[in-house]
Design an enzyme around this catalytic site. Sequence first.
Site, PDB file in Angstrom:
ATOM      1  N   LYS A  66      39.968  43.974  48.001  1.00 60.78           N
ATOM      2  CA  LYS A  66      41.361  44.085  47.540  1.00 60.78           C
ATOM      3  C   LYS A  66      41.862  45.530  47.444  1.00 60.78           C
ATOM      4  CE  LYS A  66      41.662  39.633  45.191  1.00 60.78           C
ATOM      5  NZ  LYS A  66      42.027  38.907  43.965  1.00 60.78           N
ATOM      6  N   ASP A 119      48.499  37.266  42.800  1.00 57.84           N
ATOM      7  CA  ASP A 119      47.719  36.549  41.776  1.00 57.84           C
ATOM      8  C   ASP A 119      48.506  36.344  40.483  1.00 57.84           C
ATOM      9  OD1 ASP A 119      45.393  36.203  43.290  1.00 57.84           O
ATOM     10  OD2 ASP A 119      44.671  38.209  42.786  1.00 57.84           O
TER      11      ASP A 119
END
Length: 279
Positions: free
Chosen positions: A72, A109
């Site tokens: 990420k 997210d």
Amino acid sequence: MQLITGKAKIAAVLGWPIIHSRSPLLHNFWLQRHQIDGAYIPLAVKTEDFNSVIKGMMAAGFKGCNVTIPHKEAAYQCCDHVDETAKKMGSVNTLWFTEDGKIHGTSTDGAGFVASLNDAGVNVSNKKILVLGAGGAARSVAYSLQQDGALVTITNRTIKRAEQLVQDLGGGDVVEWQSWSQELGKFDVLVNTTSLGMEGKEDFQFDLQKALPTLVVTDIVYVPRVTPLLAAAQQKGLKTVEGLGMLLHQARLGFAKWYGVDPKVDRELTEFVASSLKK
Ligand code: ATR
């Protein structure tokens, strides 16, 4: 059945390991539902290969990808354009490639988490929310909650990380890990962002005695679907929101960017992905 032709739109999820990812199931379910000529594939990519795989995907005409652990941060670094959310996170989970050869990225997210709460009828604006944990997941969740007007308090085993997170968020309170259950009566929503309660991880000691009857309890862990925290909350008659909704909602933006359709999260999809968790 929708077949893949030479014109298919292709996207992927990159991680190491990748075999546990539910994203291929989820995206291919939507591709079938919308009869889209496309595919979404899992790619097991080592850290040292990340940048060359991204270049290769672009050269091969991929539309973009999701990235998961451990990529990420590297994905954030490789972007030409990122939004405010990504900048705040220093990480992204969704990339899309444009015709001008640029890489765009964001982190979905936190927004996925809030969408999942909204879907369950929970509005977070002006709500007092206690976040357990101060890792990457907590960062996404707390940031999006704040963006939607929630008043966030962080508690974490390592208090320094909680203090750092509140500082980075530019607001919020910290309570000590040892005393969060004593403070629980002050909150409208409790969210667990730690790995505690996940299948195969250590036991989670908690105490919900001080909870208001209106407390909403949520967990971002979704294996098991009903975590020990959610089970205890349900036993007390509290409203709960399971972690699976976040997984499903965080996927929507990427799908829309790559395939041009904004897909829905509904019961059929939830049950389909949930059934794969039992295997
Ligand atoms: P992620 O990016 O998935 O959030 P992480 O950065 O490793 O992962 O964060 C994991 C979170 O779970 C942290 O808040 C961690 O607490 P510490 O900062 O003190 O490590 C929390 N966590 C993990 N195991 C824990 C345990 N046994 N007890 C309490 N908290 C735990």
